[in-house]
Write a protein that holds these residues in place. Sequence first.
Motif, PDB file in Angstrom:
ATOM      1  N   ALA A 139       0.831  -1.208   0.000  1.00 42.11           N
ATOM      2  CA  ALA A 139       0.000   0.000   0.000  1.00 42.11           C
ATOM      3  C   ALA A 139       0.868   1.261   0.000  1.00 42.11           C
ATOM      4  CB  ALA A 139      -0.934  -0.001   1.199  1.00 42.11           C
ATOM      5  N   LEU A 140       1.999   1.219   0.689  1.00 39.64           N
ATOM      6  CA  LEU A 140       2.920   2.359   0.673  1.00 39.64           C
ATOM      7  C   LEU A 140       3.500   2.575  -0.718  1.00 39.64           C
ATOM      8  CD1 LEU A 140       4.938   1.821   3.984  1.00 39.64           C
ATOM      9  CD2 LEU A 140       3.451   3.767   3.474  1.00 39.64           C
ATOM     10  N   LEU A 141       3.978   1.503  -1.319  1.00 37.94           N
ATOM     11  CA  LEU A 141       4.629   1.619  -2.625  1.00 37.94           C
ATOM     12  C   LEU A 141       3.653   2.060  -3.713  1.00 37.94           C
ATOM     13  CD1 LEU A 141       6.934  -1.544  -2.507  1.00 37.94           C
ATOM     14  CD2 LEU A 141       7.598   0.850  -2.201  1.00 37.94           C
ATOM     15  N   ILE A 150       5.163  -0.839  11.343  1.00 37.41           N
ATOM     16  CA  ILE A 150       5.332  -2.253  11.021  1.00 37.41           C
ATOM     17  C   ILE A 150       6.301  -2.904  12.009  1.00 37.41           C
ATOM     18  CG2 ILE A 150       4.815  -1.900   8.583  1.00 37.41           C
ATOM     19  CD1 ILE A 150       7.825  -1.990   8.031  1.00 37.41           C
ATOM     20  N   ARG A 151       6.370  -4.221  11.934  1.00 34.73           N
ATOM     21  CA  ARG A 151       7.250  -4.986  12.815  1.00 34.73           C
ATOM     22  C   ARG A 151       8.438  -5.596  12.080  1.00 34.73           C
ATOM     23  NH1 ARG A 151       6.755  -4.318  18.333  1.00 34.73           N
ATOM     24  NH2 ARG A 151       4.597  -4.481  19.014  1.00 34.73           N
ATOM     25  N   SER A 152       8.312  -5.817  10.798  1.00 32.50           N
ATOM     26  CA  SER A 152       9.362  -6.514  10.054  1.00 32.50           C
ATOM     27  C   SER A 152      10.353  -5.528   9.450  1.00 32.50           C
ATOM     28  CB  SER A 152       8.755  -7.354   8.929  1.00 32.50           C
ATOM     29  OG  SER A 152       7.874  -8.327   9.455  1.00 32.50           O
ATOM     30  N   PRO A 153      11.642  -5.794   9.575  1.00 29.05           N
ATOM     31  CA  PRO A 153      12.643  -4.930   8.931  1.00 29.05           C
ATOM     32  C   PRO A 153      12.569  -5.093   7.418  1.00 29.05           C
ATOM     33  CG  PRO A 153      13.693  -6.847   9.929  1.00 29.05           C
ATOM     34  CD  PRO A 153      12.252  -6.901  10.330  1.00 29.05           C
ATOM     35  N   VAL A 154      12.198  -4.038   6.712  1.00 35.39           N
ATOM     36  CA  VAL A 154      12.079  -4.100   5.254  1.00 35.39           C
ATOM     37  C   VAL A 154      12.958  -3.025   4.625  1.00 35.39           C
ATOM     38  CG1 VAL A 154       9.787  -5.142   5.185  1.00 35.39           C
ATOM     39  CG2 VAL A 154      10.006  -2.661   5.421  1.00 35.39           C
ATOM     40  N   GLY A 155      14.094  -2.763   5.264  1.00 40.36           N
ATOM     41  CA  GLY A 155      14.974  -1.688   4.821  1.00 40.36           C
ATOM     42  C   GLY A 155      15.529  -1.866   3.431  1.00 40.36           C
ATOM     43  N   ARG A 156      15.553  -3.087   2.938  1.00 43.64           N
ATOM     44  CA  ARG A 156      16.086  -3.321   1.599  1.00 43.64           C
ATOM     45  C   ARG A 156      15.031  -3.132   0.510  1.00 43.64           C
ATOM     46  NH1 ARG A 156      19.865  -8.758   2.546  1.00 43.64           N
ATOM     47  NH2 ARG A 156      21.287  -7.811   4.074  1.00 43.64           N
ATOM     48  N   THR A 157      13.828  -2.828   0.881  1.00 45.58           N
ATOM     49  CA  THR A 157      12.783  -2.623  -0.113  1.00 45.58           C
ATOM     50  C   THR A 157      13.021  -1.297  -0.826  1.00 45.58           C
ATOM     51  OG1 THR A 157      11.201  -3.829   1.263  1.00 45.58           O
ATOM     52  CG2 THR A 157      10.307  -2.452  -0.500  1.00 45.58           C
ATOM     53  N   GLY A 159      12.696   2.166  -2.530  1.00 37.02           N
ATOM     54  CA  GLY A 159      11.675   3.204  -2.468  1.00 37.02           C
ATOM     55  C   GLY A 159      11.116   3.479  -1.094  1.00 37.02           C
ATOM     56  N   LEU A 160      11.570   2.726  -0.078  1.00 42.53           N
ATOM     57  CA  LEU A 160      11.059   2.926   1.270  1.00 42.53           C
ATOM     58  C   LEU A 160      12.119   3.522   2.186  1.00 42.53           C
ATOM     59  CD1 LEU A 160       8.848  -0.148   2.250  1.00 42.53           C
ATOM     60  CD2 LEU A 160       8.153   2.059   1.329  1.00 42.53           C
ATOM     61  N   ARG A 281       7.427   6.208   2.103  1.00 39.02           N
ATOM     62  CA  ARG A 281       8.083   6.284   0.795  1.00 39.02           C
ATOM     63  C   ARG A 281       9.203   7.312   0.837  1.00 39.02           C
ATOM     64  NH1 ARG A 281       2.899   6.249  -0.381  1.00 39.02           N
ATOM     65  NH2 ARG A 281       2.834   8.514  -0.683  1.00 39.02           N
ATOM     66  N   GLN A 282      10.267   7.054   0.118  1.00 39.80           N
ATOM     67  CA  GLN A 282      11.376   8.003   0.059  1.00 39.80           C
ATOM     68  C   GLN A 282      11.019   9.207  -0.794  1.00 39.80           C
ATOM     69  OE1 GLN A 282      14.658   5.656  -1.354  1.00 39.80           O
ATOM     70  NE2 GLN A 282      15.376   5.171   0.703  1.00 39.80           N
ATOM     71  N   ALA A 283      10.293   8.969  -1.867  1.00 36.49           N
ATOM     72  CA  ALA A 283      10.009  10.048  -2.826  1.00 36.49           C
ATOM     73  C   ALA A 283       8.615  10.620  -2.627  1.00 36.49           C
ATOM     74  CB  ALA A 283      10.150   9.513  -4.252  1.00 36.49           C
ATOM     75  N   HIS A 284       8.499  11.916  -2.898  1.00 36.70           N
ATOM     76  CA  HIS A 284       7.227  12.630  -2.936  1.00 36.70           C
ATOM     77  C   HIS A 284       6.388  12.476  -1.671  1.00 36.70           C
ATOM     78  CE1 HIS A 284       8.292  13.131  -7.092  1.00 36.70           C
ATOM     79  NE2 HIS A 284       8.192  11.845  -7.328  1.00 36.70           N
ATOM     80  N   PRO A 285       6.968  12.715  -0.500  1.00 39.61           N
ATOM     81  CA  PRO A 285       6.134  12.664   0.701  1.00 39.61           C
ATOM     82  C   PRO A 285       5.204  13.871   0.741  1.00 39.61           C
ATOM     83  CG  PRO A 285       8.319  13.455   1.264  1.00 39.61           C
ATOM     84  CD  PRO A 285       8.356  13.085  -0.197  1.00 39.61           C
TER      85      PRO A 285
END
Length: 307
Positions: A139-141, A150-157, A159-160, A281-285
Amino acid sequence: MALIDLRRLRAFVALAEEGHVTRAAERLGMQQPPLTRLLQSLEADLGVLLMHRLPRGVRPTEAGKVLLDEARIILARADGVADMVHRAARGEQGHLAIGFTSSAALHPIVPKMLRAFRENLPQVSVSLEEAGTAELVDALLHERLDAAFIRSPVGRTPGLRIDSVLEEPMLVALPVGHRLATDSASRLLLTELASEPFILYRRSAGPGLYDTILTACREAGFSPVVAQEAPRLTATLSLVAAGFGISLVPASMQRLGGEGIVYKAVAGSSRLIAPLLLAMRQAHPVPALAQFRSLVQRIVAVQRREN
């Protein structure tokens, strides 16, 4: 209305309220001749006389009185629009869509942050959505959400952006009457769970906690027997209470209470930590998101100082 621009309306209102060309010109910071020409051009375009010219001033005609009432409304609305635009640009007005996992919502810091944000920026509306980590990330992407706890480390995703909020210990959840639940010890060794059937949060929904539990068990010398997988952590506790097995859950899950469950700490296992993360999201907050992130960081900093 295309004939009535805001500049001429402001000139007309100043003339009507001051009742004198000189005072109206001073109020507007302009010379008298240009002000007079504005009034004349407005009357010419509308085809009506708006002001009675008096020996010592001006007074609105009946048509002018009608325009004066409407002009005040229009100018107030125009000024309000400019203010709203500036507030939105500063992130003080607008909308935020925020998601959270079921276990994240149970930690008291999350409602505290949402409440503080609403109190500080009441003109930013907030919609909330509960889902699993994988659904929230999607939903974020796809810009259906602006941020998610969230609870899970998703740092490698790609765009986040991920901010750490806190870490909390995980507890053993046992059904009432279980041999380990009736033990007087407040802490259990992880190895004492080696022969127990585990009920875990479905990995596809929350790989972080699932993998944390499996890794900790393997480092303790055993592979856990996963008897059931639940779609939500809350469902995990329901299965524990029903006697289907035991589980490991974030400490804040105790807030659910729940009859039929006993919680115990795990002795000597620094690996069993449940993170709480804020994903964006990294872009367009959207501007309001920067305000929310700043508030979260301030609350986190205060909490860390207090701890």
